[in-house]
Design a protein around this motif. Structure first.
Motif, PDB file in Angstrom:
ATOM      1  N   LYS A 169       0.845  -1.189   0.000  1.00  0.00           N
ATOM      2  CA  LYS A 169       0.000   0.000   0.000  1.00  0.00           C
ATOM      3  C   LYS A 169       0.882   1.241   0.000  1.00  0.00           C
ATOM      4  O   LYS A 169       1.326   1.691   1.053  1.00  0.00           O
ATOM      5  CB  LYS A 169      -0.892  -0.034   1.244  1.00  0.00           C
ATOM      6  N   GLU A 189       2.084   5.105  -0.249  1.00  0.00           N
ATOM      7  CA  GLU A 189       1.491   6.387   0.118  1.00  0.00           C
ATOM      8  C   GLU A 189       0.982   7.065  -1.153  1.00  0.00           C
ATOM      9  O   GLU A 189       1.426   6.773  -2.263  1.00  0.00           O
ATOM     10  CB  GLU A 189       2.557   7.278   0.769  1.00  0.00           C
ATOM     11  N   ASP A 206      -7.925   5.153   2.806  1.00  0.00           N
ATOM     12  CA  ASP A 206      -6.684   5.844   3.078  1.00  0.00           C
ATOM     13  C   ASP A 206      -6.982   7.093   3.907  1.00  0.00           C
ATOM     14  O   ASP A 206      -7.976   7.780   3.677  1.00  0.00           O
ATOM     15  CB  ASP A 206      -6.060   6.230   1.741  1.00  0.00           C
TER      16      ASP A 206
END
Lengths: 868, 419
Positions: free
Chosen positions: A425, A427, A825
């Motif tokens: 994952k 940023e 997120d």
């Protein structure tokens, strides 16, 4: 070779199968209830017990594997007694409410009782009651009818992979319940409905509205929703679609459907459908006759062409319309209006990505067979949740995992979280670095194969160290190494690419990197497609630079072929893309636009600006089935026939050409027919009397569809190029656009923009846009737009689920309820573009990637505040 | 006969490792490790040891199949889900002699080639759980379990898994489902657990009593062991006797002791001098026997000749005050409650039979109900997924076979005279 004998008949078998399958292959019917060809073996109902020589106990045919020399009897007095006995057991607690039960007439239990069952009951007690109280808007349960065959549970867990239901309690108290306890909290695929042999789980959509034997027609056609192209059987009574069901044995979906395909059909019969043409008079749209409307369109288009030239005109084609519609549409634009200003919403990602990848690898790079995914030993997924965008394709990924394949994802993918994915994952804004890192690592591990110099030249210099990934993407070396190990060790990998790649910053560069991964891994690419005929639309040449069959317009040789076929001379200049058309409208140079089956005011980003731009246009024709946001701006609105009301073909993302068939009669014209009528009024003769005539012409002129016929398509597996020639004789240089990234410090974008939120597009399973909004069942499942935020955001702003918030960006704001989702997120606000006046696109600005010409939706900074 | 399984159990501290060692415990382990795994299996084969869970499957054969399977790891499962009504023999070992079981499991684990053992313990044995866990800890601490047993490099890890109270989990494949975390329901066989068991790996499942025979077999050798009791299925056997006898309890006797000897010699005969009315010889699922048929040898070979089965060796003795319709009803209520619901005949049949029996017992039975019951039970018998349903059906059939007049009397008089 295995030889067995069933009822005295010798049967030879190549490989060991169950006795049931062996019997079936020899035309011997053994009754079953729990067994189902799509499901794991169970052996619970005991109806299929048979006698096997040398085995004292009766054996269930559905679980017993044949062995050489086995002698089986399926029709003896003892077996007849067994069947009667089992059916009696099933009936003692079954409510026998057949007169009221929607399943009557197609109930497997009913049919078996008619054939084998006891005529009278010896059961004197009261039947069991099962606690009810579970109301669901889509699925009607009646657990008193349940025979605990567990087909639904096995379907839900073993095939659909939703694991939403289970048998609860035991013995006679056994019944099926969703884990959610109350309303189903599931994917609403309805595949449980398909396999239920009795009336225990049924669709509410057609409840008590007909009997199966009252159906007037069953028509096999293709789903109108996504690019997978599932085969549907549309069941109709009195020209109303009563039910949509799948069929086992169809090439793409083989007996399975998703929520949109199964429950999304009601838009066809919607009262909001347009019934007559509308003409704008004094700013108001008023009903008009076809003659009035068509002659007005022909007249105005002619005038504008004469006054402003062909380049002042544009056309937007539809990924929901058939190949035939789109072919005639682009032909009309090119031959009658003499412009190449033709494009569609495929430009928002699919078209550019496909063209880009094919330019690297050649024809058909993205055309791999969907069920093949399940045979991959690793699936690498990036840019979207395939289980929501293309649900049936998503099932193949789940099947891959179930079979031991590895699921590797970039970013969190909700629909695969139960399938043991290995997730990286990165940023925000650091995806490019991660992809570079993967390419670097694979290059080091595998070396460059040397077969595609063009691509290698582009990626040779890429060298991103693990440390950089750690620093910029926030991914640990351990996680990265594990991911690379699994990916690099796979021998039959597949790569699934969602639209988010093309719609993000540096889209073309990311596609280059993904292509490099594909090249280094010798993988197969699957490009997710959100619309039913996105592929076909492009095949038909609804693009500003390509003629049908992807013949580059600027090559005189290609142009000439079509000039000969169409007996005209074609405009040479590459036309405007859909976004360029919007710009042209804004600056006043586009004077007329013909929009077929598309709703750009809603379906294009920065939709308010699109609306403003369209208002600048002198003459807008919108051809659609509903009065859409775009239709309201039109000067003339032409009502079209919808999916299930017309014949034609769709081409799915595998490039499988499939037949769309008319199931419902409705007055009106198919899209191609309306355009042909207008052409006629403008002095051009398009001589087609039915869709097949159009297809014959396509097969004559397009190298990809060469010699194909409806007859051939009916046989199945019509995947092009069909006797065709290679797609691209000439490939171009690979160009990429790699915009300077925001300065990446530790932690990617979040590091530099701590506390900032960005609006991102959610693509929900239950909606697709304009059509799904008019399908009450889908609206019922997912009724309103919500802003989805992370727990961290919710905490920092003291928001709780259900609060009404105002989400605003530079260009606008929306008020809507908020939902909290752990997996979102922390820098994102997720919002879908599916609901009227609440679409994410109304808040999203974009920049265009100059290579793939797709809109980049990254970086729409947003605020969220509580309203109440 | 010298006590093998219940040796030293009169000692109140028998569950302690030191007490066990005092009477020769853990002496078979070094001897076993001095043998090749194959030799141990050969010794077990010679001993003629048959599974004590009820089916009487030759232990050595099971082991041979599992050790021949190339898949790894393999698992050894001890079936301590002692749920058959009337049965409490394993409990005696679990609570009084847990180290015997542990030693037996280490030996069999070594013989089969597995490093992992589980004891699947019935949920209703909380005391046994504590005792077992204490014993396992002691065994680890003393180097009888772990990664280097007796310094010989042999590995064996052992853990207790407690069931949640389902009779069906005594069936080996349902037990595996439950151990894996699923609902306890039997699996399709084949494949058998010896090839595809826990986590789809080769798995040997043996009863507590079976495994507890191992130390003794290693100690004295298969040859000597095979001389105990019935030649066809030798060894010591735990008989647990309940009901109307003077001295109910668990008796360790040579396999093949007659039912009469068990009841009248060892258990002191029928309580209060009453008359014997019926005996269930091997747990509720085994066919009931009338008083004139108790001279049968209680072993796997001879019991079927007398129309019943050894089962778990759980002898339930009933005197003349007992209403057999009620016993039958109570048994069916149990089966109905425990039916897992997977297969039609068991799920529906047990309930139906219980309802009919309830009617008869309550004096509401009708003419034809007995035949209906026989018909329903024969529609179940041989058609169910696992033996649970068969057991239920055969209870009805056997009670009616031997005691039909009592059922008829209930119907005729429309009441139960034992009430």
């Amino acid at each position: 070779m295995i030889t067995i004998t069933i009822n005295g008949k010798e049967i030879k078998l190549e490989k060991p199968v169950t006795v049931l399958e062996a019997a079936k292959s020899a035309g011997i019917k053994i009754p079953t209830l729990c067994s189902h060809e799509q499901l794991e073996k169970y052996g619970g109902c005991r109806l299929c017990l048979v006698e096997v020589e040398k085995i004292p106990r009766l054996q269930t045919a559905c679980t017993l594997m044949v062995a050489d020399g086995m002698v089986i009897k399926t029709e003896t007095e003892q077996i007849a007694d067994v069947r009667r006995g089992i059916l009696e057991f099933l009936l003692i607690n079954h409510p026998l409410d057949c007169p009221y039960c929607d399943k009557a007439g197609e109930c497997e239990l009913q049919d078996l009782v008619v054939k084998y069952g006891p005529a009278t009951s010896r059961f004197k007690e009261k039947k069991r009651k099962v606690p009810g109280g579970l109301e669901d808007p889509i699925l009607v349960r009646n657990m008193e009818r349940c025979i605990v065959c567990t087909r639904c549970v096995r379907m839900c867990e073993g095939v659909q992979g939703a694991s939403a239901i289970a048998v609860i309690n035991r013995g006679g108290h056994s019944h099926i319940e969703p884990f959610s306890g109350g309303r189903f909290d599931c994917e609403y695929c309805g595949n449980c409905v398909s396999v239920c042999p009795v009336g225990s789980i049924m669709s509410r959509l057609h409840r008590h509205s007909y009997r199966p034997w009252q159906l007037m027609s069953e028509t096999e056609t293709i789903c109108p929703y996504c690019g997978v192209g599932c085969t549907l059987v549309v069941q109709v009574r009195d020209d109303i679609i009563k039910r949509v069901v799948p069929r086992i044995g169809t090439p793409v979906n083989n007996g399975l459907l998703c929520s949109r395909g199964r429950f999304g059909y009601e838009f066809v019969g919607s009262k909001e459908r347009l019934t007559t043409p509308l003409i704008k008079k004094n700013g108001m749209l008023e009903q008009a006759t076809w003659e009035e409307a068509i002659s007005l369109v022909a007249k105005r288009l002619g005038e504008i062409k004469d006054n402003f030239g062909s380049s002042a005109m544009g056309g937007i084609a539809s990924p929901r319309c058939t190949n035939e519609d789109n072919y005639v549409f682009q032909k009309f634009m090119r031959v009658v209006l003499e412009t190449n200003n033709i494009d569609s919403t495929a430009r928002t990602g699919f078209a550019g990505a496909q063209g880009f990848i094919e330019n690297i690898f050649g024809q058909g790079a993205t055309a791999n067979i969907i069920p093949g995914l399940s045979n991959s030993d690793a699936v690498f997924i990036i840019g979207g949740d395939p289980t929501a965008i293309n649900p049936i394709l998503g099932l193949q990924i789940r099947a891959c995992s179930r079979g031991g394949g590895n699921i590797l994802t970039i970013g969190h993918i909700k629909g695969l979280e139960k399938f043991n994915p290995v997730v990286l994952k990165p940023e925000f804004y650091s995806e490019t670095v991660l992809l570079e890192g993967i390419v670097s690592a694979l290059k080091n591990k595998k070396g460059l194969p040397g077969s595609n110099q063009k691509l290698e030249a582009k990626v040779k210099g890429i060298n991103t160290a693990v440390e950089e990934i750690g620093e910029k993407c926030g991914i640990t070396e351990e996680d990265f190494t594990k991911f690379i190990e699994i990916l690099s060790e796979s021998s039959t990998p597949s790569i699934v690419i969602g639209k988010e790649i093309a719609q993000s910053s540096g889209g073309s560069y990311k596609l280059l990197l993904i292509s490099a991964i594909n090249y280094l891994m010798n993988a197969r690419i699957y490009l997710l497609s959100e619309r039913a005929n996105e592929q076909g639309l492009l095949d038909m040449g609804c693009a500003p630079d390509l003629l049908p069959g992807y013949r580059t317009l600027t090559f005189a040789e290609f142009r000439k072929r079509y000039e000969t076929a169409w007996k005209v001379s074609l405009p040479e200049k590459t036309g405007l893309s859909i976004f360029e058309m919007i710009d042209a409208a804004k600056n006043g140079s586009l004077k007329a636009v013909y929009i077929m089956g598309e709703n750009p005011v809603f379906n294009l980003p920065n939709s308010k600006a699109v609306e403003e731009a369209l208002k600048n246009i002198d003459f807008i024709v919108v051809q659609d089935i509903f009065l859409t946001e775009t239709g309201k701006l039109a000067d003339v609105v032409l009502p079209a026939l919808s999916w299930s009301e017309k014949d034609g073909t769709f081409t799915n993302m595998e490039r499988r050409i499939q037949r769309l068939r008319k199931a419902v009669n409705r007055e009106g014209m198919e899209d191609w027919m309306i355009i042909a009528e207008i052409s006629k009024n403008m002095g051009a003769k398009f001589n087609y009397s039915e869709a097949e005539d159009v297809f014959k012409e396509i097969a004559r002129v397009s190298p990809l569809y060469r010699d194909m016929t409806y007859e051939e398509i009916e046989k199945g597996d019509a995947i092009y190029p069909y006797k065709g020639e290679p797609l691209r004789g000439v490939t171009e240089e690979i160009q990429v656009h790699n915009p300077p990234e925001p300065p990446l410090s530790k932690g990617g974008l979040r590091g530099i923009a701590a506390g900032k939120l960005y609006l991102r597009l959610e693509r929900p399973l239950f909606h697709s846009g304009t059509l799904s909004r008019k399908a009450p069942a889908l609206v019922n499942i997912y009724p309103e737009a919500v802003a989805r935020i992370s727990l961290a955001t919710a905490k920092s702003l003291s928001l709780k689920a259900g609060d009404i918030v105002k989400v605003s960006t530079k260009i606008g704001s929306l008020e809507l309820p908020v939902e909290i989702d752990k997996k979102v997120d922390s820098s994102a606000i997720m919002l879908s573009n599916n609901f009227e006046d609440k679409g994410a696109f109304s808040l999203m600005e974009y920049t265009i990637d100059p290579v793939i010409k797709a809109p980049c939706l990254d970086g729409n900074e947003a605020k969220i505040e509580k309203v109440k | 006969m010298e006590k093998v399984l219940l040796k030293n159990t009169e000692n109140p501290n028998s569950a302690d490792i030191n007490e066990y060692k005092k009477v020769g415990g853990y002496q078979s382990l070094p001897k076993a490790f001095g043998m090749q795994p194959k030799e141990i299996i050969e010794e077990v084969k010679k001993s003629g040891l048959r599974g004590r869970g009820g089916a009487g499957f030759p232990a050595a054969m099971k082991w041979t199949f599992a050790s021949a399977d190339p898949k790894s790891p393999k698992y050894l499962l001890c079936n301590a889900d002692e749920g058959e009504p009337g049965t409490f023999k394993d409990r005696q070992i679990l609570e009084k002699n847990p180290h015997l079981l542990i030693e037996g499991m280490v030996i069999s684990g070594y013989a089969i080639g597995t490093e992992y053992g589980f004891i699947y313990l019935r949920g209703e044995y909380p005391a046994a759980k504590d005792i077992l866990n204490r014993a396992i800890k002691q065994a680890y601490d003393s180097g009888f379990l772990g990664d280097n047993i007796l310094g010989k490099g042999v590995k064996f890890q052992l853990a207790v898994h407690q069931g949640a109270g389902a009779y069906i989990c005594g069936e080996e494949t349902a037990l595996i489902e439950s151990l894996e975390g699923d609902k306890g329901q039997p699996r399709i066989k084949p494949p058998f657990p010896v090839n595809v068991g826990v986590f789809a790996k080769p798995t040997v499942i043996n009863n507590v009593e079976t495994l507890s025979n191992l130390p003794y077999i290693i100690e004295v050798g298969g040859e000597v062991y095979s001389k105990i009791g019935s030649p066809e299925c030798p060894g010591p056997k735990l008989y647990c006797v309940s009901g109307h006898v003077e001295k109910p309890g668990v008796y360790e006797l040579p396999m093949g002791t007659t039912l009469r000897e068990i009841i009248y010699t060892h258990c002191g005969g029928i309580k209060n001098g009453k008359k014997l009315k019926a005996v269930i010889p091997g747990g509720i699922s085994t066919p009931v026997l009338p008083p004139d048929n108790i001279d049968c040898k209680m072993d796997f070979v001879n019991m079927p000749k007398h129309g019943s089965m050894l089962g778990s060796g759980a002898v339930i003795v009933m005197d003349e005050t007992v209403c057999l319709v009620r016993v039958c009803y109570r048994a069916l209520k149990f089966f109905e409650h425990e039916s897992c619901g997977k297969c039609t005949p068991c799920r529906e049949g047990t309930e139906w039979l219980r309802k009919i029996l309830g009617r008869i017992e309550n004096g509401e039975g009708a003419e034809g109900d007995i035949d209906l019951m026989l018909s329903v039970s024969s529609n179940m018998l041989g058609k169910t997924f696992c033996p649970l349903g068969d057991g239920a059906a055969s209870v009805v059939q056997n009670f009616v076979r031997h005691f039909r007049p009592e059922f008829e009397e209930h119907v005729k008089n429309a009441k139960c005279r034992f009430k």
